[in-house]
Design a protein around this motif. Structure first.
Motif, PDB file in Angstrom:
ATOM      1  N   PRO A  53     -43.781 -61.649  43.480  1.00  0.00           N
ATOM      2  CA  PRO A  53     -45.206 -61.576  43.818  1.00  0.00           C
ATOM      3  C   PRO A  53     -46.066 -61.498  42.566  1.00  0.00           C
ATOM      4  O   PRO A  53     -45.675 -60.897  41.565  1.00  0.00           O
ATOM      5  CB  PRO A  53     -45.298 -60.278  44.619  1.00  0.00           C
ATOM      6  CG  PRO A  53     -43.937 -60.071  45.167  1.00  0.00           C
ATOM      7  CD  PRO A  53     -42.995 -60.615  44.162  1.00  0.00           C
ATOM      8  N   HIS A  54     -47.233 -62.137  42.639  1.00  0.00           N
ATOM      9  CA  HIS A  54     -48.093 -62.238  41.464  1.00  0.00           C
ATOM     10  C   HIS A  54     -48.547 -60.866  40.985  1.00  0.00           C
ATOM     11  O   HIS A  54     -48.728 -60.633  39.793  1.00  0.00           O
ATOM     12  CB  HIS A  54     -49.299 -63.103  41.836  1.00  0.00           C
ATOM     13  CG  HIS A  54     -50.187 -63.352  40.682  1.00  0.00           C
ATOM     14  ND1 HIS A  54     -51.260 -62.561  40.391  1.00  0.00           N
ATOM     15  CD2 HIS A  54     -50.139 -64.294  39.717  1.00  0.00           C
ATOM     16  CE1 HIS A  54     -51.844 -63.005  39.302  1.00  0.00           C
ATOM     17  NE2 HIS A  54     -51.177 -64.063  38.879  1.00  0.00           N
ATOM     18  N   GLY A  55     -48.702 -59.944  41.931  1.00  0.00           N
ATOM     19  CA  GLY A  55     -49.237 -58.632  41.573  1.00  0.00           C
ATOM     20  C   GLY A  55     -48.327 -57.831  40.655  1.00  0.00           C
ATOM     21  O   GLY A  55     -48.766 -56.889  39.987  1.00  0.00           O
ATOM     22  N   LYS A  56     -47.032 -58.199  40.617  1.00  0.00           N
ATOM     23  CA  LYS A  56     -46.104 -57.435  39.770  1.00  0.00           C
ATOM     24  C   LYS A  56     -46.542 -57.474  38.307  1.00  0.00           C
ATOM     25  O   LYS A  56     -46.375 -56.514  37.569  1.00  0.00           O
ATOM     26  CB  LYS A  56     -44.689 -58.005  39.874  1.00  0.00           C
ATOM     27  CG  LYS A  56     -44.045 -57.847  41.233  1.00  0.00           C
ATOM     28  CD  LYS A  56     -43.441 -56.469  41.416  1.00  0.00           C
ATOM     29  CE  LYS A  56     -42.730 -56.363  42.738  1.00  0.00           C
ATOM     30  NZ  LYS A  56     -43.640 -56.202  43.879  1.00  0.00           N
ATOM     31  N   GLY A  57     -47.110 -58.608  37.881  1.00  0.00           N
ATOM     32  CA  GLY A  57     -47.533 -58.733  36.484  1.00  0.00           C
ATOM     33  C   GLY A  57     -48.519 -57.641  36.120  1.00  0.00           C
ATOM     34  O   GLY A  57     -48.463 -57.037  35.044  1.00  0.00           O
ATOM     35  N   LYS A  58     -49.420 -57.391  37.059  1.00  0.00           N
ATOM     36  CA  LYS A  58     -50.458 -56.380  36.828  1.00  0.00           C
ATOM     37  C   LYS A  58     -49.817 -55.006  36.627  1.00  0.00           C
ATOM     38  O   LYS A  58     -50.134 -54.258  35.707  1.00  0.00           O
ATOM     39  CB  LYS A  58     -51.354 -56.360  38.072  1.00  0.00           C
ATOM     40  CG  LYS A  58     -52.785 -55.964  37.827  1.00  0.00           C
ATOM     41  CD  LYS A  58     -53.474 -56.074  39.162  1.00  0.00           C
ATOM     42  CE  LYS A  58     -54.978 -56.073  39.034  1.00  0.00           C
ATOM     43  NZ  LYS A  58     -55.576 -56.442  40.316  1.00  0.00           N
ATOM     44  N   VAL A  59     -48.867 -54.697  37.523  1.00  0.00           N
ATOM     45  CA  VAL A  59     -48.207 -53.383  37.460  1.00  0.00           C
ATOM     46  C   VAL A  59     -47.522 -53.222  36.111  1.00  0.00           C
ATOM     47  O   VAL A  59     -47.646 -52.182  35.439  1.00  0.00           O
ATOM     48  CB  VAL A  59     -47.148 -53.275  38.586  1.00  0.00           C
ATOM     49  CG1 VAL A  59     -46.460 -51.934  38.547  1.00  0.00           C
ATOM     50  CG2 VAL A  59     -47.790 -53.538  39.935  1.00  0.00           C
ATOM     51  N   ILE A  60     -46.802 -54.292  35.692  1.00  0.00           N
ATOM     52  CA  ILE A  60     -46.040 -54.200  34.439  1.00  0.00           C
ATOM     53  C   ILE A  60     -46.986 -54.016  33.269  1.00  0.00           C
ATOM     54  O   ILE A  60     -46.751 -53.204  32.369  1.00  0.00           O
ATOM     55  CB  ILE A  60     -45.159 -55.450  34.280  1.00  0.00           C
ATOM     56  CG1 ILE A  60     -44.035 -55.401  35.312  1.00  0.00           C
ATOM     57  CG2 ILE A  60     -44.581 -55.560  32.894  1.00  0.00           C
ATOM     58  CD1 ILE A  60     -43.349 -56.691  35.565  1.00  0.00           C
ATOM     59  N   MET A  61     -48.096 -54.771  33.292  1.00  0.00           N
ATOM     60  CA  MET A  61     -49.056 -54.658  32.191  1.00  0.00           C
ATOM     61  C   MET A  61     -49.598 -53.231  32.114  1.00  0.00           C
ATOM     62  O   MET A  61     -49.738 -52.654  31.027  1.00  0.00           O
ATOM     63  CB  MET A  61     -50.193 -55.659  32.435  1.00  0.00           C
ATOM     64  CG  MET A  61     -51.061 -55.890  31.229  1.00  0.00           C
ATOM     65  SD  MET A  61     -50.153 -56.736  29.935  1.00  0.00           S
ATOM     66  CE  MET A  61     -51.250 -56.489  28.555  1.00  0.00           C
ATOM     67  N   THR A  62     -49.883 -52.673  33.287  1.00  0.00           N
ATOM     68  CA  THR A  62     -50.419 -51.306  33.315  1.00  0.00           C
ATOM     69  C   THR A  62     -49.400 -50.323  32.743  1.00  0.00           C
ATOM     70  O   THR A  62     -49.733 -49.466  31.912  1.00  0.00           O
ATOM     71  CB  THR A  62     -50.750 -50.909  34.768  1.00  0.00           C
ATOM     72  OG1 THR A  62     -51.450 -51.997  35.378  1.00  0.00           O
ATOM     73  CG2 THR A  62     -51.601 -49.669  34.816  1.00  0.00           C
ATOM     74  N   VAL A  63     -48.144 -50.471  33.182  1.00  0.00           N
ATOM     75  CA  VAL A  63     -47.107 -49.562  32.676  1.00  0.00           C
ATOM     76  C   VAL A  63     -46.977 -49.702  31.169  1.00  0.00           C
ATOM     77  O   VAL A  63     -46.900 -48.696  30.433  1.00  0.00           O
ATOM     78  CB  VAL A  63     -45.750 -49.871  33.356  1.00  0.00           C
ATOM     79  CG1 VAL A  63     -44.628 -49.098  32.719  1.00  0.00           C
ATOM     80  CG2 VAL A  63     -45.824 -49.573  34.838  1.00  0.00           C
ATOM     81  N   ALA A  64     -46.993 -50.955  30.681  1.00  0.00           N
ATOM     82  CA  ALA A  64     -46.827 -51.189  29.246  1.00  0.00           C
ATOM     83  C   ALA A  64     -47.971 -50.559  28.471  1.00  0.00           C
ATOM     84  O   ALA A  64     -47.769 -49.855  27.465  1.00  0.00           O
ATOM     85  CB  ALA A  64     -46.765 -52.689  28.975  1.00  0.00           C
ATOM     86  N   GLU A  65     -49.200 -50.760  28.961  1.00  0.00           N
ATOM     87  CA  GLU A  65     -50.367 -50.157  28.274  1.00  0.00           C
ATOM     88  C   GLU A  65     -50.235 -48.645  28.246  1.00  0.00           C
ATOM     89  O   GLU A  65     -50.485 -47.995  27.236  1.00  0.00           O
ATOM     90  CB  GLU A  65     -51.641 -50.539  29.044  1.00  0.00           C
ATOM     91  CG  GLU A  65     -52.217 -51.839  28.593  1.00  0.00           C
ATOM     92  CD  GLU A  65     -53.561 -52.120  29.263  1.00  0.00           C
ATOM     93  OE1 GLU A  65     -54.495 -52.493  28.554  1.00  0.00           O
ATOM     94  OE2 GLU A  65     -53.668 -51.930  30.487  1.00  0.00           O
ATOM     95  N   ASP A  66     -49.810 -48.121  29.380  1.00  0.00           N
ATOM     96  CA  ASP A  66     -49.685 -46.679  29.501  1.00  0.00           C
ATOM     97  C   ASP A  66     -48.683 -46.158  28.468  1.00  0.00           C
ATOM     98  O   ASP A  66     -48.918 -45.161  27.783  1.00  0.00           O
ATOM     99  CB  ASP A  66     -49.221 -46.365  30.931  1.00  0.00           C
ATOM    100  CG  ASP A  66     -49.133 -44.877  31.161  1.00  0.00           C
ATOM    101  OD1 ASP A  66     -50.037 -44.176  30.670  1.00  0.00           O
ATOM    102  OD2 ASP A  66     -48.166 -44.425  31.810  1.00  0.00           O
ATOM    103  N   LEU A  67     -47.543 -46.849  28.339  1.00  0.00           N
ATOM    104  CA  LEU A  67     -46.518 -46.426  27.375  1.00  0.00           C
ATOM    105  C   LEU A  67     -47.071 -46.469  25.954  1.00  0.00           C
ATOM    106  O   LEU A  67     -46.866 -45.554  25.152  1.00  0.00           O
ATOM    107  CB  LEU A  67     -45.287 -47.335  27.471  1.00  0.00           C
ATOM    108  CG  LEU A  67     -44.376 -47.099  28.675  1.00  0.00           C
ATOM    109  CD1 LEU A  67     -43.387 -48.250  28.815  1.00  0.00           C
ATOM    110  CD2 LEU A  67     -43.618 -45.787  28.531  1.00  0.00           C
TER     111      LEU A  67
END
Length: 2047
Positions: free
Chosen positions: A526-540
């Motif tokens: 699903p396209h939305g997964k990219g958003k989640v990953i980006m958020t997690v990466a930024e958070d890290l």
């Protein structure tokens, strides 16, 4: 050479030859003899035996070369075995004598060797016949070995092998002696001797029990010793020996009495222990090792470990798959134990550990991956999981243990790491190979695969975490449905466990690996997964600084996630681009000043974090640039650039930072360098021009002062060498099956190859081919690799002045270093420079001035004389590239001269090899240096070098170079071909076989020579045939060579020969050679075999296949193939190989070979091929064989449970293929589809049961596809219900093809039924699983297609039976209605688009078929009503089924129509050009989301056409007047899903009137169609175009849309122009006819519009006079038509286009040219006729839409065309029928002439003139055709004249001159001899005579009536002979009767008076009536009827006449009497058969 072909040697011819030719002649004779002896009769042999033996033994003294001596020996052996054996002992004694000879001179050596070989073959062939002589022989040979040199030892070992083979158990007395001798040879200096000794021992162990019992230990130790310092061939041979002996020891049951007391049974543990010892401790004995172990000095040499690894594989392969399945757990635990901490020596250093892990992985891959079938592999995967769980428990215990012992247990934790890595890698590879078939294992909770893998993600060791992530990636690639699930799980854990360093790295690795898997999964995430990953990466990244304990891990994890996210491509990344660029900008200091301040702060830890973070950022940007090139706009590049200078600044500061903070930063700084170099290499060099100097400085430093002292040549240089040159460097650089482990022997001892832990960023990248796991090299090496690559890119962009400095600096640095260090610097520098030359050559750059060239030359020349052969090879290539870049012929000649001089003077091997290769390479890039002197010099020098028998290396390199020159010099080389060929042959016959590399180079030379000769080889001249014989001789020598790569060369040479001169290659011997080597253990040989087969089967598939089977049936003893060709043929053998083979390229070749065989032979060998496919598919995962079903009986029992059709019956014995892999099964399913299409091309009998059965009865060998339908269905069923998704797709595709091809095949036993009907249960059962909720969308989409095809095919007529499949479609529809929101979040959104559209398309297809069937039936119904009313009942039955089908759809039509409209609306939006992108709705369409727009497009393109057609049909069925009761009149086109299209709700009018809704829909359909038809892509499917045209037809079939298009002339014109273009670009008649139908409807719409306007105008102006009416129609009152704006003009253009395409003679321009001969008629094809007819219909309608003036201007054109068609196609047909085109042109003419325009005041006179001209043209046709009268059809022209007379106003045809000509034509025709013509003529006159206007009819009556009456009077004498003549008379009488009726009163009496006598003369009396012919009887009845009618009408005349002639009266009375009697009989008959009207009414009634 022909003289050599005799039984005895032709000594006369032999003596006349030169020295070398003698050798050739002898070899040719021996070869011939070898073929001749087996087929010669015994008597002949005995007769000549004495002389033959003498001739052969005398050859022994002639010092024969290796191939010759082998042939002499073979021939002697065959001679004795077929002839008498009494003189054999003399021969043996003679050989022994030769061997004993004391002569040690080199010239005598060949004779000794020949004697040794001879003995070997004699004993091999004659064996025990030779009695006890063998003890002396063996003793003698062994004695000779003591002082033999290597060639002697080699031949002796092979000879002993042959002796042992021949004698078998009889040789026991010598076993020990031979064993001792072979032992010493097994560790010989010469590698060839070691190989030979291994073969000898392998033969020995067959009978020598002690080898695998008492002496087992020493054999094993000996093998380990033999591995030391070995090469690849030795390792293969010795590992085969070791593996076989151990397998023998394990399985042997019996032991001899002597050994029983001291022999212990050997168990699996013991064997493993022995092998394990070698793996872990190497070859030093068991006792000695312990001392070294204590000192800690011993390390196992790698070649021993690699050899033992191969032995493990041989051991298991020998025992077989069954054994492995049974003992897998013991085997697994032993193998994994090899890398566990119980053997710390093996894994003490990282390099050792990596090497051992590779070996363990290789053992597992080769055994588990190569031997086991799918079921067993799944069991093995379970077993491996158990092992992982056990290790996991140990780790958990150690981690949680808080007591004091923890120190010890930490080692436990690390101890398990290598075991876990191996287990996880194998688990990953297994699952990856199994694909979706592994799904049940993952769902099985007891195995807990996913849990096991995820649990070790938290392991303390980083390599385990990485491998676990890799394993997850493999699971994700194998099972696309798990990607999202695993991603969610890992992301959730990552967020939850942010504070643990292990979990942050472990889970981030896992997420990165999973993202890397997405591009391998067709269904995406699903396209939305990219958003989640980006958020997690930024958070890290943001939280990294908060906690110093895990800041390093968080930084690394954050960037890793971003880098991996980039691999998802532009569609996903563009949404996250701004955030990523912001992070990128922030990680580097903004200005140099900030960098300075940075340097002063911080400690080594913070620097480590910073460098890791920045390296990660560089990696992310590199990933972005390489995966999202589409987003690299100038603006983005500008935003990428600012941090670069700062990154380069940091690069220059690294060394000082390292100095300040110590060595802990070394690795981080190396990684940083590596990543920066990699990024710069992918960016355009222009972007960092400012930093060139700084970067180059660093690069030069990295290359010249490397951190490592490792020789990295083996991975730096191969990419820079040419692949054909690498063949010189031995098998290690070539592809072999053992490449994975052999690779580590290439690299120096300090490095074992790459491994994932060296660079975690490799985890998401694509894998290099053939390797399962990415293997990045250690940072110190990868930085050099990156530096050489970047240097290559930058050097070609720096200024020329700068280049000189750089080169000088590099040269100096080489000079300043010494020893091994110098070699490494030289290697790095040459690699870098070579790579820069490659770039310069690619961008056509220039090197620079003279000085630069000089420096470059110095650099390369230095390397050309390096001791490293790989470097020499690269330097030669570099030199050639240098010449290419300088591109100055003088410079190139200079380079060659340097090498010439060097070669003349130098004597050392190094310079001779380097410079000789340089000469060959120079040719490669300069395409033949052009001058013949240069070529002669090169060839001369290389000839000399290639004969230097002191150094095989020099020979090999020189010959290789020669082969390059032969290949590249082109035609210039022709003069040298003969001498070169002689040289090659001489060397082949003399070079010892041990020097395999020389033979390989010779093979390449021979190949190049054959290519140079090319097709000339077919010639028959003496020189050509001599050359050809030499080539074949050379091939024969190489085929007999023991080295596999030389055999591969031989095969490819024969392949070339076969291509150029197929007649001269002996196909049967070639095929037998191929079959023998099909399963060779050498990959390159297998590749050569399959490549050759692929070529052969393209021409001669059947022959190849027959030879293969014949070969097996002869079954020579030296041929025991691994595959059972006898049962399953070569095709089956290839399929078996395909299943076992792991090499991708080879698999591809096998598939192509099989496809060629299938296309040429499948139809002839149908049963065989189908059985092969069936065997493979039946061995499917869940059931082996399928019970046969009697095809004729109905499956009642299966009604309830479709699956019970198949019963499982597993009996392994009958299975040629045991458990094939899913990929093989998919290939088999594809083959089935290909077989069906082959049969389709082969003829209709394959699809017709009756024909097939007849054919089978005629010749039982014939075979037809339709007879195998049950098997086809069964195979499709098995494939469609498998676990593997790919196989399910193939199965459904097969089913679809079967349904389409067999749907209409009738079942002869049950008329009215089709043959497929009995399989409905199977079809239902195959489809049902595809609609289960967990099925992937692509499978469901395919199944929908099959469903619709099945329903639409009409196979099942009973609606209740259809319901099952229909129900499946309904369930899908329900899913679709749930809309976007209800989708599963498992795959990418575009997959649900695919599924939804597939469902809608399937429904559309069903609806279209239902409507079409109903239409057909209503037509049929109307037809039935016309014929009679009795057929009512039948009709009712007919309609029930189809209206039933329509009823099925009707229920859901409301929903469907909305969904269809929504899909079309989406499609319309998606086809908008890119400039309208901003107008697309932000949230996407109904069925696609805005983000996945690109992925959704292809799915819409795939299905829109049928949806469009269905929508059009639905709209027309409702007549566009739809008001949905639920919705009132709100927006009707709103789809069900809650999306509003295009407008915001505020701008949308609240209520749309139905008119607006309809207009919207109309424009939607029209718009989509026109958009598509305007420019259908060249690959647009025919079905799409046809569907689109049909949709338009349906649209214009109803009045409302017609009124829209009729009223909008521009729209009409545009549509016509589009259709015109379509007709021009598409040849297909179907498309053109459909387009013409649309044109007709458009014209009809325009007519309606004009009529309507005229009518309303008349109503308005009813009172006014007609005169003042405004003109409606085109042409207004001027008659002018404007091209481009005029509908009439567009229509005419289109019609002319069609007509001229079919009848070029109509084009006036062409008619003048000689190309078109006028007057010659052509019969059009059926399609052509239909097209012309359709165009004519349109033409005749044109005037109706013109104003009177307009009609005048188009009339000439239309008349010209219609009459033109008439003239060109009016040809007589056999049966008097009119051709279709003629009928159409007459019809059109009639329509045109009766047009109201002809009578309108304004146009009347013009029309009259034009019509007269037209009539004259018709009359002229006749006159022109007089010469060709036999062809022209008078009837057609007469009919045309009649049409003119009847349909125009009288003034046209009543002009005197015209009327005369017309009457003249009728007169001529009346006299025609052909009754059909006469009959037609009467008919036409009949109608003219009845013309209401007397001025028209009278002249005709006056001129023609007399002759008609005259003709009838003549018939009194000549009675009619046949039916045709009878008809003529009847017609004549009708004409006269009609005349009588039309005449005025006073003229009637004479007419009746003429008519009556004629009629009465036709009557017969009773006696005559009985004997009369049929015609006469009919005439009698006809006359009687007429008289009955006329008598009463004109009674007075009648009575007068009868009274005046008594004979007449008598005749009439008797006839009437006879008639009354027969009437009684008749009435009875008539009651049965009411009103049969004469069927021969005028068929083409144009009047």
């Amino acid at each position: 050479m022909e003289l050599a072909h005799s039984l005895l040697l032709n000594e006369e011819a032999y003596k006349q030859l030169g020295e070398f030719q003698k050798a050739e002649f002898i070899f040719e004779w021996l070869q011939f003899l070898e073929k001749l002896l087996p087929v010669t009769s015994r008597a002949d042999i005995r007769e000549n035996q004495k002389i033959l033996v003498e001739q052969l033994t005398s050859l022994l003294n002639n010092s024969p070369g290796p191939p010759t001596r082998r042939l002499v020996a073979k021939n002697l052996a065959v001679l004795y075995s077929t002839g008498d054996t009494f003189s054999v002992y003399q021969t043996i004694d003679k050989c022994n004598e030769l061997i004993r000879s004391k002569d040690d001179s080199p010239s005598y050596l060949p004779t000794k060797l020949a004697a040794v070989v001879c003995l070997g073959y004699l004993y091999k062939k004659l064996g025990r016949i030779l009695g006890n002589s063998f003890t002396d022989t063996v003793g003698n040979v062994l004695k000779a070995m003591k002082n033999a040199e290597s060639q002697g030892r080699y031949e002796i070992m092979l000879s002993l092998q042959n002796i042992l083979n021949g004698l078998g158990a009889a040789a026991i007395p010598c076993h020990r002696d031979i064993y001792k001798a072979a032992r010493s040879c097994l560790t010989d200096r010469s590698m060839a001797v070691r190989c030979a000794a291994a073969k000898c021992l392998l033969e020995l162990q067959n009978e020598a029990v002690f080898m695998w019992s008492t002496d087992l230990d020493s054999v094993v130790t000996l093998c380990f010793k033999s591995f030391e310092g070995s090469n690849y061939d030795v390792r293969l041979a010795v590992s085969k020996l070791l593996g076989t002996v151990l397998a023998r020891a394990l399985t042997s049951k019996q032991t001899t009495a002597s050994t029983r007391h001291n022999f212990r049974r050997i168990s699996l543990e013991d064997v493993m222990e022995l092998l394990g010892t070698g793996f872990l401790r190497g070859s030093c004995g068991f006792l000695r090792a312990s001392g070294d172990m204590l000192k800690g000095t011993s390390s196992v040499s790698r070649d021993v470990r690699v050899g033992v690894t191969q032995a493990y594989v041989v051991f298991v392969s020998t025992l077989g798959a069954r054994w492995l399945e049974r003992n897998f757990s013991a085997f697994l635990s032993h193998i994994l134990d090899l890398v566990s901490q119980s053997h710390p020596k093996a894994v003490q250093s990282q390099t050792d550990a990596i090497g051992c892990r590779r070996c363990v992985s290789f053992i597992l891959r080769a055994t588990v991956g190569g031997l086991l079938g799918e079921k067993a592999q799944i069991a093995a995967a379970k077993e491996i999981c158990q092992a992982i769980w056990k290790l996991k428990k140990v780790v958990d215990a150690a981690m949680s243990d808080s007591n004091l012992e923890t120190r010890i247990s930490v080692t436990d934790v690390t101890a398990s790491q290598h075991v876990l890595v191996c287990a996880l890698q194998e688990l990953g590879s297994l699952i990856h190979g199994l694909g979706t078939t592994v799904a049940p294992l993952l769902q099985d909770s007891s195995a807990g695969v996913l849990e096991a893998v995820i649990s070790v993600i938290l392991h303390p060791s980083i390599s385990v975490r990485l491998t676990a992530a890799w394993c997850l990636r493999c699971i994700a690639v194998a099972l696309p449905s798990y990607v999202s699930l695993l991603l969610d799980r890992c992301l959730e854990r990552l967020s939850a466990l942010k504070s643990s360093p292990e979990s942050v790295t472990g889970y981030s690795f896992a997420v990165a690996a999973l993202l890397g898997a997405v591009k391998h999964s067709p269904l995406g995430i699903p396209h939305g997964k990219g958003k989640v990953i980006m958020t997690v990466a930024e958070d890290l990244l943001c939280s990294a600084a908060q906690n110093s304990r895990i800041s390093l891990q968080r930084t690394q994890a954050g960037w890793l996630l971003i880098a991996a996210l980039m691999t998802l491509g532009p569609a996903v990344v563009q949404h996250h681009l701004p955030r990523m660029l912001l992070l990128w900008k922030c990680i580097f200091p903004l200005s140099p000043k900030d960098l300075e301040t940075e340097k002063t702060r911080g400690d080594s830890f913070t620097w480590q974090v910073t460098l890791e973070g920045r390296a990660g950022a560089l990696c992310a940007i590199k990933s972005f640039v390489s995966h999202c090139a589409g987003l690299l706009t100038d603006e983005v590049v500008q935003r990428l650039l600012p941090p670069l200078p700062s990154a380069v600044d940091l690069l220059t500061q690294l060394s000082s930072i390292c100095k300040s903070y110590g060595n802990s930063l070394k690795t981080s700084s190396t990684v940083y360098r590596h990543k920066l170099y990699e990024l710069l290499a992918v960016l355009p060099p222009k972007t960092y021009e400012g930093s060139f100097c700084a970067v180059l400085k660093e690069l030069v430093a990295d290359l010249t002062v490397p951190d490592s002292q490792i020789d990295a040549s083996t991975f730096l240089l191969p990419p820079l060498c040419h692949e054909s040159d690498l063949l010189l460097l031995g098998p290690l650089l070539q592809d072999t099956d053992h490449r994975f482990i052999e690779e580590q022997l290439l690299l120096g001892n300090s490095i074992a190859g790459g491994s994932l832990e060296y660079d975690p960023y490799a985890i998401y990248e694509k894998v290099a081919k053939g390797d399962s796991v990415p293997k990045p090299l250690p940072p110190v090496l990868s930085v050099i690799s990156a530096a050489t690559h970047l240097f290559g890119v930058m050097f070609s962009h720096v200024a020329e002045s700068h280049r000189l400095q750089v080169l000088e600096q590099l040269l100096n640095s080489i000079k300043q270093t010494k020893g091994s260090r110098q070699q490494i610097v030289q290697l790095n520098v040459v690699s870098a420079f070579s790579s820069s030359l490659k770039h310069l050559a690619n961008c056509k750059g220039n090197l620079g001035p003279e000085e630069v060239r000089r420096s470059a030359l110095t650099l390369v020349m230095g390397a050309l004389e390096s001791n490293n052969p790989l470097l020499r090879c690269a330097a030669a290539e570099c030199l050639a590239r240098l010449a290419q870049v300088v591109s100055d012929s003088a410079f190139a000649a200079g380079l060659a001269q340097v090498s010439f001089d060097k070669l003349k003077s130098a004597r050392d091997v190094v310079s001779r090899t380097g410079h000789s290769l340089a000469l060959g390479c120079l040719y490669r890039y300069l395409g033949g240096i052009g001058s013949t002197q240069h070529l002669n010099a090169c060839v001369g020098i290389l000839y000399t070098l290639s004969q230097d028998n002191t150094s095989p290396d020099v020979q090999a390199w020189a010959l290789h170079s020669l082969s390059l020159i032969v290949d590249l010099a082109g035609p210039l080389y022709h003069v040298h071909v003969e001498p070169t060929l002689s040289l090659v042959l001489m060397l082949l016959l003399t070079v010892p076989p041990a020097y395999a590399e020389v033979h390989q180079s010779l093979g390449r030379c021979l190949n190049a020579l054959i290519t140079t000769l090319g097709p000339e080889l077919q010639g028959s001249s003496a020189t050509v045939s001599a050359l050809r014989t030499s080539c074949l001789l050379g091939c024969a020598v190489m085929q007999d060579h023991p080295d596999c790569l030389v055999q591969a060369q031989a095969i490819s040479c024969l392949q070339q020969l076969h291509m150029f001169a197929p007649r001269h290659v002996n196909l049967s011997s070639l095929v037998s050679c191929l079959c023998v080597n099909l399963c060779s253990s050498y990959l390159l040989l297998r590749r050569a075999v399959v490549a050759c087969l692929r070529q052969l089967v393209q021409r001669e598939a059947a022959e190849v296949s027959e030879y293969a089977v014949a070969l097996v049936k002869e079954s020579r003893e030296d041929f025991t193939p691994d595959v059972n060709i006898r049962e399953i043929g070569l095709e089956g053998a290839l399929l078996g190989l395909l299943d076992k083979e792991l090499d991708q390229r080879l698999c591809q070749d096998i598939k192509e070979t099989l496809t060629h065989m299938l296309t040429s032979m499948a139809v002839e060998k149908l049963s065989f091929w189908l059985k092969l496919c069936k065997d493979i598919l039946a061995a499917s995962a869940d059931f082996n064989t399928v019970a046969s079903i009697d095809t004729t009986q109905e499956e009642e029992n299966a009604k309830g449970d479709d699956a019970s059709v198949l019963t499982s019956d597993s009996d392994e014995r009958f299975h040629p293929f045991s458990n094939p892999r899913w990929s093989t099964r998919v290939f088999a399913a594809e083959c089935v589809c290909k077989i069906i299409s082959q049969c389709e091309n082969a003829g209709s009998a394959h699809f017709d049961v009756t024909l097939a059965q007849e054919g089978k009865q005629r010749d039982s060998r014939d075979d037809f596809l339709v007879l195998h339908l049950a098997d086809l269905i069964r195979m499709a069923f098995m494939a469609a219900t498998d676990h593997s998704d790919q196989l399910r797709l193939s199965g459904l595709q097969t089913l679809l093809i079967i349904v389409r091809k067999f749907a209409s095949v009738p079942e002869p036993e049950f008329p009215g039924h089709v043959i497929l009907e009995q399989y409905q249960a199977n079809v239902g059962a195959a489809l049902r699983p595809a609609f289960a909720p967990e099925t992937p969308p692509d499978v469901t989409a395919k199944a929908c297609q099959v469903c619709s095809a099945w329903i639409a095919s009409g196979v099942v007529s009973d609606i209740n039976d259809l319901r099952r499949v229909h129900q499946l479609l309904i369930s899908s529809l329900v899913k679709v209605q749930a809309g976007k929101e209800a989708q599963s979040q498992q795959y990418n959104e575009s997959t649900s688009t695919m599924e939804i559209l597939a469902v809608l398309k399937a429904w559309a297809e069903v609806y279209i078929v239902a409507v079409e069937k109903q239409k057909k039936q209503s037509d049929a119904h109307n037809h039935c009503l016309k014929i009679a009313n009795s057929a009512e009942e039948n009709y009712r039955d007919l309609t029930s089924s189809t209206s039933g089908l329509l009823d099925l759809v009707q229920a859901d039509l409301g929903t469907l129509s909305k969904l269809w409209l929504a899909a079309l609306q989406d499609f319309a939006l998606l086809t908008l050009p890119s400039e309208y992108a901003s107008q697309l709705p932000a949230e996407g369409g109904t069925f696609y989301t805005a983000e996945t727009i690109e992925n959704a497009r292809p799915h819409y393109y795939n299905s829109w056409a049928l949806i469009l057609y269905a929508t059009a049909l639905w709209l027309t069925s409702t007549g566009f007047i739809v008001v949905d009761p639920d919705e009132g009149v709100i927006n009707l086109s709103r789809p069900v899903t809650p999306t509003t299209m295009c407008q915001d709700s505020s701008t949308r009018p609240l209520v749309k009137s139905p008119e607006d809704v309809n207009t919207d829909r109309f424009h939607l359909i029209l718009g989509v169609s026109v958009e598509f038809l305007c420019s259908p892509r060249s690959d647009a499917a025919m079905e799409n175009i046809i569907a689109c045209l049909r949709a338009l037809q349906a649209l214009f079939d109803v009045p409302w849309p017609r009124s829209k298009i009729g009223g909008d002339q521009e729209l009409g014109v545009e549509l016509l122009n589009v259709l015109h273009r379509l007709i021009l670009t598409r040849e297909s008649p179907d498309i053109q006819l459909a387009a013409l139908e649309v044109v007709r409807l458009i014209l009809f719409a325009a007519q309606e519009h004009v009529k309507e306007k005229r009518r309303s105008a008349e109503v308005d102006d009813g009172a006014a006079e007609k005169e003042t009416l405004p003109e409606f129609g085109e042409g207004k009152d001027t008659g002018g038509l404007v091209p481009g704006k005029s509908l009439v003009f567009a229509t005419l253009e289109l019609c002319v286009c069609i007509l001229v395409r079919q009848l070029p003679q109509l084009n006036p321009k062409l008619t003048c040219s000689p190309a078109v001969q006028s007057g010659k008629h052509r019969l059009l094809s059926e399609d052509g006729s239909r097209l012309v007819a359709a165009a004519l219909v349109i033409l005749s309608d044109v005037p109706a839409i013109c104003s009177p003036e307009g009609s005048v201007s188009v009339l000439p054109t239309i008349l010209y065309l219609i009459i033109g068609v008439l003239r060109e196609t009016a040809v007589k047909l056999q049966d008097g029928q009119l051709p279709l085109t003629v009928a159409a042109s007459l019809q059109a003419l009639k329509g045109l002439l009766s047009s109201p325009m002809a009578r309108a005041e304004k146009s009347r006179t013009a029309w009259t003139d034009l019509l007269r001209s037209a009539l004259i043209t018709v009359l002229d046709c006749w006159d022109q055709a007089d010469g060709l009268l036999q062809e022209l059809d008078e009837v057609s022209l007469l009919t045309a004249i009649t049409v003119f007379v009847m349909s125009t106003s009288p003034e046209v045809t009543t002009i005197e001159c015209l009327q005369k000509r017309c009457i003249q034509k009728f007169k001529i025709t009346l006299d025609s001899k052909d009754p059909l013509v006469q009959h037609k003529c009467y008919q036409l006159l009949h109608s003219i005579f009845q013309h209401p206007n007397k001025t028209v009819s009278y002249p005709y009556i006056r001129s023609l009536a007399p002759s008609i009456v005259g003709k009838l009077q003549e018939t009194e004498k000549a009675k009619p002979e046949n039916a045709a003549e009878l008809q003529v008379i009847q017609e004549g009488i009708k004409v006269v009767t009609a005349l009588t009726a039309a005449a005025e009163e006073e003229h009637r009496a004479p007419l009746v008076a003429c008519l009556l006598p004629i009629l009465i003369s036709f009557l017969l009396d009773e006696n005559a009536l009985v004997s009369a012919t049929n015609s006469a009887k009919n005439l009698h009845e006809f006359a009687l009827q007429n008289l009955m009618q006329i008598g009463p009408q004109y009674s007075s005349v009648f009575k007068k006449l009868i009274a005046s002639s008594p004979t007449m009266k008598a005749r009439l009375e008797s006839a009437v009497k006879g008639n009354q009697e027969s009437i009684k009989v008749k009435t009875a008959k008539h009651a049965k058969n009411p009103g049969k009207s004469p069927s021969i009414q005028l068929k083409t009634n144009f009047l």
